[in-house]
Each structure stands twice: as C-alpha cells, then as structure tokens.
Scaffold this motif. Structure first.
Motif, PDB file in Angstrom:
ATOM      1  N   LEU A  51       0.824  -1.208   0.000  1.00 54.93           N
ATOM      2  CA  LEU A  51       0.000   0.000   0.000  1.00 54.93           C
ATOM      3  C   LEU A  51       0.860   1.261   0.000  1.00 54.93           C
ATOM      4  CD1 LEU A  51      -2.779  -1.062   2.533  1.00 54.93           C
ATOM      5  CD2 LEU A  51      -3.113  -0.572   0.087  1.00 54.93           C
ATOM      6  N   ARG A  52       1.917   1.251   0.785  1.00 54.24           N
ATOM      7  CA  ARG A  52       2.816   2.413   0.810  1.00 54.24           C
ATOM      8  C   ARG A  52       3.528   2.563  -0.518  1.00 54.24           C
ATOM      9  NH1 ARG A  52       3.764   6.002   1.686  1.00 54.24           N
ATOM     10  NH2 ARG A  52       5.578   6.454   2.967  1.00 54.24           N
ATOM     11  N   ALA A  53       3.890   1.432  -1.137  1.00 54.64           N
ATOM     12  CA  ALA A  53       4.616   1.490  -2.402  1.00 54.64           C
ATOM     13  C   ALA A  53       3.779   2.136  -3.501  1.00 54.64           C
ATOM     14  CB  ALA A  53       5.041   0.080  -2.825  1.00 54.64           C
ATOM     15  N   ILE A  54       2.503   1.793  -3.565  1.00 56.78           N
ATOM     16  CA  ILE A  54       1.698   2.286  -4.682  1.00 56.78           C
ATOM     17  C   ILE A  54       1.112   3.673  -4.418  1.00 56.78           C
ATOM     18  CG2 ILE A  54       1.164  -0.047  -5.443  1.00 56.78           C
ATOM     19  CD1 ILE A  54      -1.639   0.269  -4.290  1.00 56.78           C
ATOM     20  N   GLY A  55       1.434   4.253  -3.251  1.00 58.75           N
ATOM     21  CA  GLY A  55       1.095   5.659  -3.062  1.00 58.75           C
ATOM     22  C   GLY A  55       0.194   6.018  -1.911  1.00 58.75           C
ATOM     23  N   TYR A  56      -0.308   5.050  -1.165  1.00 62.66           N
ATOM     24  CA  TYR A  56      -1.179   5.374  -0.038  1.00 62.66           C
ATOM     25  C   TYR A  56      -0.342   5.839   1.150  1.00 62.66           C
ATOM     26  CZ  TYR A  56      -5.132   3.402  -2.526  1.00 62.66           C
ATOM     27  OH  TYR A  56      -6.116   3.165  -3.458  1.00 62.66           O
ATOM     28  N   ASP A  57      -0.743   6.960   1.741  1.00 58.28           N
ATOM     29  CA  ASP A  57      -0.024   7.535   2.870  1.00 58.28           C
ATOM     30  C   ASP A  57      -0.888   7.391   4.118  1.00 58.28           C
ATOM     31  OD1 ASP A  57       1.881   8.791   4.357  1.00 58.28           O
ATOM     32  OD2 ASP A  57       1.393  10.813   3.665  1.00 58.28           O
ATOM     33  N   PHE A  58      -0.351   6.788   5.140  1.00 56.29           N
ATOM     34  CA  PHE A  58      -1.103   6.587   6.377  1.00 56.29           C
ATOM     35  C   PHE A  58      -0.133   6.437   7.533  1.00 56.29           C
ATOM     36  CE2 PHE A  58      -0.627   2.658   3.949  1.00 56.29           C
ATOM     37  CZ  PHE A  58       0.036   1.823   4.844  1.00 56.29           C
ATOM     38  N   ASP A  59      -0.659   6.607   8.731  1.00 55.77           N
ATOM     39  CA  ASP A  59       0.155   6.486   9.937  1.00 55.77           C
ATOM     40  C   ASP A  59       0.343   5.005  10.266  1.00 55.77           C
ATOM     41  OD1 ASP A  59       1.222   7.931  12.521  1.00 55.77           O
ATOM     42  OD2 ASP A  59       0.003   6.238  13.212  1.00 55.77           O
ATOM     43  N   TYR A  60       1.582   4.589  10.423  1.00 58.67           N
ATOM     44  CA  TYR A  60       1.862   3.176  10.658  1.00 58.67           C
ATOM     45  C   TYR A  60       1.262   2.678  11.970  1.00 58.67           C
ATOM     46  CZ  TYR A  60       5.368   3.701   6.922  1.00 58.67           C
ATOM     47  OH  TYR A  60       5.999   3.940   5.733  1.00 58.67           O
ATOM     48  N   ASP A  61       1.338   3.498  13.007  1.00 60.27           N
ATOM     49  CA  ASP A  61       0.777   3.090  14.294  1.00 60.27           C
ATOM     50  C   ASP A  61      -0.739   2.938  14.207  1.00 60.27           C
ATOM     51  OD1 ASP A  61       3.271   3.044  15.479  1.00 60.27           O
ATOM     52  OD2 ASP A  61       3.148   5.101  16.203  1.00 60.27           O
ATOM     53  N   ASP A  62      -1.383   3.827  13.464  1.00 58.79           N
ATOM     54  CA  ASP A  62      -2.830   3.743  13.289  1.00 58.79           C
ATOM     55  C   ASP A  62      -3.188   2.471  12.533  1.00 58.79           C
ATOM     56  OD1 ASP A  62      -5.585   4.966  13.287  1.00 58.79           O
ATOM     57  OD2 ASP A  62      -5.259   4.835  11.127  1.00 58.79           O
ATOM     58  N   TYR A  63      -2.416   2.148  11.527  1.00 60.60           N
ATOM     59  CA  TYR A  63      -2.648   0.922  10.758  1.00 60.60           C
ATOM     60  C   TYR A  63      -2.542  -0.300  11.660  1.00 60.60           C
ATOM     61  CZ  TYR A  63      -1.911  -2.727   7.212  1.00 60.60           C
ATOM     62  OH  TYR A  63      -2.002  -3.869   6.435  1.00 60.60           O
ATOM     63  N   HIS A  64      -1.458  -0.387  12.421  1.00 59.05           N
ATOM     64  CA  HIS A  64      -1.262  -1.543  13.290  1.00 59.05           C
ATOM     65  C   HIS A  64      -2.343  -1.635  14.359  1.00 59.05           C
ATOM     66  CE1 HIS A  64       3.187  -1.646  12.015  1.00 59.05           C
ATOM     67  NE2 HIS A  64       2.622  -2.749  11.587  1.00 59.05           N
ATOM     68  N   SER A  65      -2.720  -0.492  14.895  1.00 58.01           N
ATOM     69  CA  SER A  65      -3.766  -0.476  15.914  1.00 58.01           C
ATOM     70  C   SER A  65      -5.084  -0.995  15.355  1.00 58.01           C
ATOM     71  CB  SER A  65      -3.947   0.948  16.450  1.00 58.01           C
ATOM     72  OG  SER A  65      -4.985   0.995  17.399  1.00 58.01           O
ATOM     73  N   PHE A  66      -5.410  -0.607  14.145  1.00 64.85           N
ATOM     74  CA  PHE A  66      -6.655  -1.044  13.500  1.00 64.85           C
ATOM     75  C   PHE A  66      -6.598  -2.531  13.163  1.00 64.85           C
ATOM     76  CE2 PHE A  66      -9.744  -1.761  10.241  1.00 64.85           C
ATOM     77  CZ  PHE A  66     -10.752  -0.814  10.416  1.00 64.85           C
ATOM     78  N   VAL A  67      -5.495  -2.957  12.577  1.00 64.19           N
ATOM     79  CA  VAL A  67      -5.376  -4.332  12.091  1.00 64.19           C
ATOM     80  C   VAL A  67      -5.258  -5.340  13.227  1.00 64.19           C
ATOM     81  CG1 VAL A  67      -3.866  -5.917  10.818  1.00 64.19           C
ATOM     82  CG2 VAL A  67      -4.461  -3.695   9.838  1.00 64.19           C
ATOM     83  N   HIS A  68      -4.500  -4.985  14.271  1.00 65.61           N
ATOM     84  CA  HIS A  68      -4.278  -5.921  15.372  1.00 65.61           C
ATOM     85  C   HIS A  68      -5.192  -5.680  16.564  1.00 65.61           C
ATOM     86  CE1 HIS A  68       0.039  -6.303  13.639  1.00 65.61           C
ATOM     87  NE2 HIS A  68      -0.724  -7.264  13.173  1.00 65.61           N
ATOM     88  N   GLY A  69      -5.773  -4.497  16.647  1.00 65.31           N
ATOM     89  CA  GLY A  69      -6.539  -4.139  17.841  1.00 65.31           C
ATOM     90  C   GLY A  69      -7.795  -4.955  18.056  1.00 65.31           C
TER      91      GLY A  69
END
Length: 298
Positions: free
Chosen positions: A74-92
């Motif tokens: 996702l980061r490679a193809i251009g999506y910008d997001f907070d890594y901590d927010d991503y991990h919190s959502f995916v693992h939370g």
C-alpha cells in the motif's frame, strides 16, 4: 555473540542462535488470528483508505505477492497513512483470547541452550501481547519487529522504540515520501507481459526482503551461518536460506526446497530436531537430511 566454551566439549556446536517468526509459527494457524488480521486489513483499506470493496481481493493478492506484506504494498503504490494507526486497526480487534498459555512449548524453549530471538513483521504491541498470552515472554532475548527495521516512521525517537536489547542498534533508512497519485497495480498486471521491473518501491523494510533479514541479523549481532530460522512462510524461508540461515519450515510435514527441516507443530521440535538437545554430539550428526515431523501432539 558467542556462547562460552563448555568443558569437555570436543567440537563446537553447530548453532549459536535460534531465530523465530511469531504468528502462525509459535502458535497454530487454527487460532484464527490470521483470518482476523486479513479481515481487518481489508476493512482498513475500505474504511480508512477509501478503496473500492470489489477491488480488495485482487489488490491484496498483488500487494502481498509483490511486496511481502499488504502494508508495504500500500505504501509502495502511493497510499499515505500512519503506521501506528494501521497496526492499531489491524491488530486491535484480533481474537487474542484464542491464544492460551503453552507450558509445553515454554519448557521446550527454556531447555534449548542457545540465544533465542523473535523476528516478526508485526509491530511491538502485537508481538508482546502474543508472547504474553502464550506465556513465552521470558523465553526470548529480544524482539525484532516492525519498529526495529522502520524506526523513522515516528517524528521523535523514544527510548524503547526498537525494543529491549536491540535499542541503539538502529540502521538508517530513507524516509517515506508521499506520492502524487496511486499506482494502479491491478491495471499494470492486466497488461500483456507485465513484469515487476516497473513497480514502485516501498519505503517499508520487512520480510521476505533479503535486506530486511540482513538488517535484522546485524541489529541483533547474529551470525546467519550459525543460526536456525523457524518460519511458517515458504518465501521467508527461501529468503533466509539465500542469506545463509539454516531453515525450519513450520506448519507442514511436506519436504520443501530450501527448508533444511520441516516441522508440523512446534511441540514436536525435540523429536524432529533432537540434535538441538545433543550439544555434545552435534558435530557428529549428519545434517544433510530433512527432519520430518511424524507424530502430532494434541
């Protein structure tokens, strides 16, 4: 780091370190965490990134196949997001309650006279939670996790950013840069003779990248030629083998290329690889064969 020589040991041990993947390696795939994680990733892509739901299956498949993790893709193809927010959502929202203390595995790990290190693509919060639920947190010297290999995603450096024993060993990496538009990887591979040469690079360092594995080994001061690498991913096993690691594919009893050993479940490690407990005889053992797990423990 080397173990001290033991009196009476005529020849040196084959291994100094055991390097373990975490998810679906130290606990079985049947726990349901992998399914939950996949669903949460898809939900994140729809809810947070605004990706059309109909595109999710093909997009996830291409990103995972070409970048190792969906997040890296996702980061490679251009999506910008907070890594901590991503991990919190995916693992939370994972069913951590499905993980129970594993005293059998704990006893086996504590009985192994080697350095033992976790190497996971997941974040530190997830890794420590899993180890705690399994009752294995005291079995390992340290954790190499997402933050260890990607320390520049935070604006400030905290004292515990890289996790316990590996603090202060950070390697520099390029900062993530935003892209002006999203690269349509689905359309790219719909073209005749489409290849990977023109794919954008990811700023995220993770397995199965050989560079990620080599960085992890340097950070933890691990000699790959004297290390046994336990993984459930064939791609990660293959990459580990290319950088010189001895390899154990976990979760199967089928022989696989580049896996020195195969092990259906971690509980059978002693039966499958008895050499680990026979340190005084290790140099006399023939390591050319593949140890195949033959009995399943409930």
């Amino acid at each position: 780091m080397e173990f001290e020589d033991r009196r009476g040991q005529v020849q040196r041990q084959k291994y100094d370190c055991l390097l373990f993947d975490l998810d679906d390696t130290l606990y079985p795939l049947s726990s349901g965490l992998a399914v939950g994680c996949r669903k949460n990733i898809e939900d994140y892509m729809v809810e947070k990134l605004g990706i059309e739901k109909t595109k999710i299956p093909d997009l996830c498949n291409l990103l995972y196949k070409n970048y190792g993790t969906t997040m890296a893709g996702l980061r490679a193809i251009g999506y910008d997001f907070d890594y901590d927010d991503y991990h919190s959502f995916v693992h939370g929202r994972l069913p951590y309650e499905n993980l129970k203390p594993d005293p059998v595995l704990r006893s086996l790990l504590l009985g192994l006279p080697f350095r033992k290190v976790i190497f996971t693509n997941a974040d530190k919060v997830h890794a420590t939670k899993v180890l705690s639920r399994l009752g294995l947190e005291s079995c390992f010297e340290g954790i190499i996790c997402f933050e260890t290999l990607n320390p520049t995603h935070k604006s400030t450096v905290s004292d515990d950013e890289d996790d316990i024993e590996f603090v202060g060993s950070k390697l520099s990496s390029s900062s993530a840069t935003s892209k002006p538009e999203i690269f349509d990887i689905i359309a790219h591979f719909d073209q005749p003779n489409a290849g990977t040469a023109l794919l954008p690079k990811t700023p995220i360092v993770c397995k199965p990248s050989e560079d990620a594995i080599e960085q992890a080994l340097r950070i933890a001061n691990i000699n790959p030629h004297r290390t046994l690498f336990f993984e459930d991913s064939i791609r990660n096993i293959q990459a580990g083998k290319r950088v010189g690691l001895h390899t154990v594919l976990v979760g199967t009893s089928q022989r696989v290329k580049r896996a020195d050993y195969v092990l259906e479940i971690m509980h059978n490690i002693r039966e499958a690889i008895p050499e680990l407990w026979e340190s005084d005889k290790m140099a006399e053992v023939n390591y050319s064969g593949v140890a195949v797990e033959t009995s399943v423990t409930a």
